[in-house]
Structures are given as C-alpha cells and as structure tokens.
Design a protein around this motif. Structure first.
Motif, mmCIF file in Angstrom:
data_model
loop_
_atom_site.group_PDB
_atom_site.id
_atom_site.type_symbol
_atom_site.label_atom_id
_atom_site.label_comp_id
_atom_site.label_asym_id
_atom_site.label_seq_id
_atom_site.Cartn_x
_atom_site.Cartn_y
_atom_site.Cartn_z
ATOM 1 N N ALA A 6 44.916 33.784 38.457
ATOM 2 C CA ALA A 6 44.937 34.425 37.141
ATOM 3 C C ALA A 6 43.587 35.037 36.791
ATOM 4 O O ALA A 6 43.520 36.069 36.102
ATOM 5 N N SER A 7 42.502 34.428 37.277
ATOM 6 C CA SER A 7 41.176 34.967 36.945
ATOM 7 C C SER A 7 40.925 36.298 37.625
ATOM 8 O O SER A 7 40.005 37.028 37.251
ATOM 9 N N GLY A 8 41.735 36.657 38.619
ATOM 10 C CA GLY A 8 41.621 37.947 39.270
ATOM 11 C C GLY A 8 42.398 39.056 38.589
ATOM 12 O O GLY A 8 42.409 40.189 39.076
ATOM 13 N N THR A 9 43.040 38.748 37.471
ATOM 14 C CA THR A 9 43.727 39.810 36.728
ATOM 15 C C THR A 9 42.749 40.651 35.925
ATOM 16 O O THR A 9 43.018 41.802 35.602
ATOM 17 N N VAL B 94 37.188 33.149 32.194
ATOM 18 C CA VAL B 94 37.015 32.065 33.162
ATOM 19 C C VAL B 94 36.243 30.889 32.582
ATOM 20 O O VAL B 94 36.300 29.780 33.131
ATOM 21 N N ARG B 95 35.532 31.117 31.490
ATOM 22 C CA ARG B 95 34.779 30.015 30.875
ATOM 23 C C ARG B 95 35.718 29.074 30.124
ATOM 24 O O ARG B 95 35.562 27.857 30.171
ATOM 25 N N THR B 96 36.668 29.635 29.401
ATOM 26 C CA THR B 96 37.577 28.830 28.569
ATOM 27 C C THR B 96 38.937 28.621 29.212
ATOM 28 O O THR B 96 39.728 27.814 28.742
ATOM 29 N N ARG B 97 39.233 29.374 30.291
ATOM 30 C CA ARG B 97 40.543 29.353 30.951
ATOM 31 C C ARG B 97 41.665 29.758 29.987
ATOM 32 O O ARG B 97 42.778 29.232 30.045
ATOM 33 N N GLN B 98 41.353 30.693 29.112
ATOM 34 C CA GLN B 98 42.335 31.247 28.173
ATOM 35 C C GLN B 98 42.394 32.760 28.371
ATOM 36 O O GLN B 98 41.407 33.390 28.753
ATOM 37 N N TRP B 99 43.553 33.344 28.068
ATOM 38 C CA TRP B 99 43.673 34.799 28.126
ATOM 39 C C TRP B 99 42.786 35.426 27.052
ATOM 40 O O TRP B 99 42.723 34.933 25.930
ATOM 41 N N SER B 100 42.112 36.505 27.421
ATOM 42 C CA SER B 100 41.271 37.222 26.466
ATOM 43 C C SER B 100 42.136 38.192 25.661
ATOM 44 O O SER B 100 42.617 39.196 26.195
ATOM 45 N N LYS B 101 42.330 37.892 24.404
ATOM 46 C CA LYS B 101 43.159 38.761 23.564
ATOM 47 C C LYS B 101 42.592 40.178 23.447
ATOM 48 O O LYS B 101 43.348 41.153 23.500
ATOM 49 N N GLY C 286 40.731 23.271 40.362
ATOM 50 C CA GLY C 286 40.273 22.746 39.085
ATOM 51 C C GLY C 286 38.834 23.084 38.780
ATOM 52 O O GLY C 286 38.329 22.760 37.704
ATOM 53 N N GLY C 287 38.136 23.750 39.719
ATOM 54 C CA GLY C 287 36.751 24.145 39.498
ATOM 55 C C GLY C 287 36.614 25.656 39.390
ATOM 56 O O GLY C 287 37.498 26.334 38.867
ATOM 57 N N TRP C 288 35.497 26.178 39.918
ATOM 58 C CA TRP C 288 35.237 27.617 39.870
ATOM 59 C C TRP C 288 34.834 28.105 41.255
ATOM 60 O O TRP C 288 34.439 27.309 42.113
ATOM 61 N N LEU C 289 34.916 29.409 41.469
ATOM 62 C CA LEU C 289 34.716 29.977 42.791
ATOM 63 C C LEU C 289 33.972 31.307 42.684
ATOM 64 O O LEU C 289 34.583 32.374 42.702
ATOM 65 N N PRO C 290 32.630 31.295 42.551
ATOM 66 C CA PRO C 290 31.893 32.557 42.598
ATOM 67 C C PRO C 290 32.149 33.237 43.936
ATOM 68 O O PRO C 290 32.048 32.598 44.991
ATOM 69 N N LEU C 291 32.477 34.519 43.882
ATOM 70 C CA LEU C 291 33.004 35.180 45.074
ATOM 71 C C LEU C 291 32.480 36.607 45.203
ATOM 72 O O LEU C 291 32.417 37.349 44.218
ATOM 73 N N ILE C 292 32.108 36.960 46.408
ATOM 74 C CA ILE C 292 31.757 38.331 46.772
ATOM 75 C C ILE C 292 32.906 38.889 47.598
ATOM 76 O O ILE C 292 33.344 38.256 48.568
ATOM 77 N N CYS C 293 33.406 40.069 47.228
ATOM 78 C CA CYS C 293 34.491 40.686 47.988
ATOM 79 C C CYS C 293 34.098 42.097 48.392
ATOM 80 O O CYS C 293 33.691 42.900 47.553
ATOM 81 N N THR C 294 34.200 42.377 49.685
ATOM 82 C CA THR C 294 34.084 43.746 50.166
ATOM 83 C C THR C 294 35.472 44.181 50.629
ATOM 84 O O THR C 294 36.227 43.380 51.178
#
Length: 503
Positions: free
Chosen positions: A176-179, A184-191, A290-298
């Motif tokens: 969901a965080s990739g939408t 990602v801080r609150t794990r809630q949709w940003s209105k 249940g945690g977080w995943l800082p990620l670099i994508c090429t």
C-alpha cells in the motif's frame, strides 16, 4: 508434513516455490512466462488474467501429491500496478504496471495540487513518482473514462491474485505504501493526496481494508477444488515483490542490505521506524513484516543486459563467457541503461545512452559489460544516498536472476567494496512469500510466532557463491564510476528540461 507455497507474480513471469518447513528445503519450483504490452508513450501493461492463467499453469505442473500437502500460500506481486475492478469484481482494463512511465504529467498534476513534491513527502513520506499507483488513476480518468466511471475497487497486482484465491479484497501496508497515498509514518491514507488525485470522488471508498502483515484468509472452496488443494489452505497477507524479497533474504532485522538484480534493480534494508528522505531520494516504504523498508529502485537492471544480448544475438546465459576477456571499466565504454526511463534518479522520460565509443572498444563483450556495469553503478548511486543518511552495512544479500552470474556477483562486491552473500534459494520474493505464509500459519495457533526467528531458521546462504571484493578491481572501478556519474549529471540536465513542471 505440511508445505507452504510462495507465488511471485512478476513482470516477466510467474514463479511458484513449494517449501517444506520440516526439512528446510524447496521441494518444487515452477515458472510461466508472461507477455508485456509496451507502448511508444512509455505505457507498460498486462492483462490480470495472464497472471491467473500462469498461476494455474504452475499448479498444473505440480505433483498432485504435493498439492494435497499445502497448508498455506503467500503471494508476492510486482508493486504499484493498478487493477481496476467493477462492482461485480470484473477487471475493467489492462493493469498499468510499475514500469509504466506514461503518467508523468499526472504525477506533476497531483503534486502541484498539494503544493509540490516536498509537500507530498510531508504528507505521506514519498513524492508521487511515475510508476506509483496514484497517477494511474488520474490517467485512467482521462484516457479510459468509461472504465473509470464503473470503477468500484482499486487493487494492486498481488491484491488481485489474493482476491482470485479467496474472493476477498484487502491490502497490506508494505504494498500500500507504493501507491503514493499511504502516509508511511501513521500507516493511514492521506486524505489530501487522495483528493488531489480526484477531488470529485472519495477514492478511500474504493480502497480495500488494510490488514496486518501476519493476517491470513481461507482459500475459496472453488479455487481449492480447481487447483487440487485442501479447502483448509490459508492465504497470507502477501506483499510487494521487494517486501517479500526482504523476507526471502532474511532482511527482517536492522543491519542487512539486500540487492535484487531483476527486471528492475533494488536495494533495501529493514528499519524499526520510518526513514524518510525530505528530498525523496529513496522510497520510504513500509515493510510486509510490521516494520519499514527504505528502498532504492532503478527501473533498468537485467532489462539492459537482456537488451544487449538480444541485439548481438546471444543469450544472457552465456553472458559471463562472452565478457570473459573484458576488464573493469569496459575499456572506457559507459552505458546509462535507461531503456524504461528511470526512477532513481527521477527521470521517467530519460532514455539509454552509450558513451566513449571508439573503433577498439566497440565489441559485443564490452557493450555487454557496460550494460552490466551501468545497472550496477545506478544501484551504487542509490547506495551513496543511504550512506549519506548514516546507514551502514557489512555485506550485501544478493537475489534475483542477475545473482546467478559469477561475474555480476564479483562486480557488485568490487563496485560496492562489500562482501556479497547469496541465499541458497535464488527466488527470494517467492521464498519470502512462502515464509510469510508460514508465519501467518503459525500465528493461527501461536500468537507469539516470530518472523525474525523463522527467517533465521529458514533463510540459508550458499557459501559456495559468497564473493569478496578484489582490491585491484575496487580501485579500477572508482574512476569508471565517477565517469558514469558525470554522464548521469549530463542526463539529469538534459531530461530535466523535458519533465512536466512540479512544485
């Protein structure tokens, strides 16, 4: 005697891995290739039915005796794709994929609406990049208005596979965080970001419920019957392919750096708290643990080596042999492998380039090496960002198709000046999905089941493939990498002029 299955619905193929937790071994692996619809405008699409047909084909290849022993299934899927469903659960249009760069103008529109890219980072932890799901909604509204008018559910690729397996719709925090919409801080949709995507419609009503990483659901009796599986099979929450690869490489506690050399190239690490870059230099995703995943994508990794091999008429399986007599730096050749545009740095309209050609270095071996080096340098450029933020690592866990190349393993060790470890199971995302399924299965009888303990027990490293930096090669790559960065700076200046304006 129970088995767990991991399904990885990727861009190029669907892979199925059957894992025996008792014997700690993979007992079966099957795959099925997928087609890709590519447009000149940068669009990249697939029909979701292709994923389902490929999954059916993989199960059909599986011994019926093994199918009867399956207790749980986990699904990994390519991130960011948009699967539009109507009220009856029917697919309304082809799925636009993670590598689709046709929506860059829509990215700019969304970000401009909220005040620019930095405001997006404040709202959700990430800018809206080409490929993320959010811009695909705006694009669909403009270009497929009939489908958009009938839209009742927004699903990601792995969500759709789960929907087919269970008849239920849900989304987990990692994917969901990739939408682009999830804070990602609150794990809630940003209105504000949902409203910026479509101010006339409540998009939150179209999104499925968010579930915890250890959630699971019962397989649909109809699908269980069709696939020859027990009706008691549990389907775990699943996740994006990078999130599942993190599990499959044992990257579920701080200190591990994973690298995936697949169609795209990725670097990612586990974090116990959100790690957000105000400049948006990396993706600040949640994990599927249940945690977080800082990620670099090429966006261009094996894409580059495969393109060169095809152009020169050989198979990437023979790539190491083809480039056997080449040396670090490809005799001066430098490739910017931006065949699909690029995400890190954010240059969706960029195209590939080959530099410093002369009559001596223009050989298929050097061009192939330049493609491999370019893909590796692009990841190193992202790694530099993580290092600048204070993150440090002792080794790299390598997965994906590129990890099977001894030359590529050595190149990664030398370019990053770090030891390279390779898990025994090459299909990290599929294995990760299977291990998440095992975790969810154990959670049904033991609330204290620990994913980190499961990863320690079941993720094994192939000591024969361990690779260490060669001091001479490390030194030789430094000027070659600096040359790559100079060409990259030129490309940033060139393609920035062509980007739609934003904030």
């Amino acid at each position: 005697m129970s088995l767990v299955v991991g399904i990885d619905a990727g861009t190029q193929s669907v892979k199925l891995v059957v894992y025996d937790p008792a014997d700690r071994c993979v007992v079966a692996t099957h795959g099925q290739a997928l087609e890709l619809i590519a447009g000149d405008d940068g669009s990249r699409e697939q029909h979701p039915a292709w994923w389902i047909d490929a999954i059916r084909a993989c199960f059909a290849k599986l011994d019926p005796a093994l199918r009867k022993r399956v207790a749980a299934i986990g699904v990994s899927g390519q991130q960011h794709g948009f699967v539009p469903l109507d009220a009856a659960g029917k697919v309304l249009a082809p799925a636009k994929l993670w590598c689709d760069t046709s929506t860059q103008a829509e990215c700019a529109e969304i970000m401009d609406t909220v005040g620019g890219a930095q405001e997006c980072v404040k709202l959700a932890g990430n800018p809206i990049l080409a490929g993320y799901t959010a811009s695909k909604l705006t694009w669909t509204r403009k270009h497929r208005p009939e489908a958009y008018a009938r839209l009742a559910s927004i699903l990601l690729p792995h969500d759709y596979v789960n929907f087919w397996l269970t008849g239920e719709r849900w989304m987990e925090y990692g994917d969901a965080s990739g939408t682009g919409w999830l804070d990602v801080r609150t794990r809630q949709w940003s209105k504000p970001l949902l409203a910026a995507t479509d101010a006339q419609r409540d998009l939150s009503a179209l999104l499925p419920p968010l579930v915890a990483a250890d959630a699971s659901f019962t397989i649909s009796p109809v699908i269980a019957e069709e696939l020859g599986l027990p009706r008691s099979v549990r389907v775990s929450a699943g996740g994006g392919d990078n999130m599942m690869a993190a599990i499959g490489t044992g990257n579920v506690t701080p200190g591990v750096l994973s690298m995936s050399l697949g169609t795209s190239g990725t670097l990612f690490a586990y974090a116990a708290q959100p790690i957000v870059d105000e400049a948006g230099g990396w993706a600040a995703f949640c994990s599927s643990t249940g945690g977080w995943l800082p990620l670099i994508c090429t966006m261009n990794c094996t894409v580059a080596t495969e393109a060169v091999a095809k152009a020169f008429g050989f198979s990437t399986r023979d790539g190491d042999t083809v480039m056997a007599d080449t040396t670090p730096g490809a005799h001066g050749l430098v490739m910017l492998p931006f065949f699909n545009g690029e995400r890190t740095p954010d240059l969706p309209l960029a195209r590939g380039g080959l530099f410093n050609l002369d009559l001596n270095n223009f050989t298929r071996a050097n061009v192939y090496r330049a493609a491999m080096e370019g893909a590796t340098y692009a990841l190193r450029n992202g790694y530099d960002l993580l290092q600048a933020a204070g993150m440090g690592f002792d080794a790299i866990r390598l997965t994906g198709g590129g990890s099977q190349s001894a030359t590529w393993r050595q190149m990664v060790a030398d370019v990053f000046a770090l030891p390279v470890e390779v898990p025994t199971q090459a299909e990290g995302a599929a294995l990760g999905a299977a291990l998440q399924a095992l975790w969810a299965l154990e959670k049904t009888s033991n609330a204290d089941a620990d994913l980190a303990a499961i990863a320690r027990e079941h993720v094994q490293l192939n000591t024969a493939l361990a690779t260490y930096p060669d001091a001479q090669a490390v030194a030789a790559y430094r000027p070659a990498y600096r040359q790559f960065l100079r060409h990259l700076d030129d490309a940033k200046a060139l393609y920035a002029e062509r980007q739609p304006a934003s904030g």
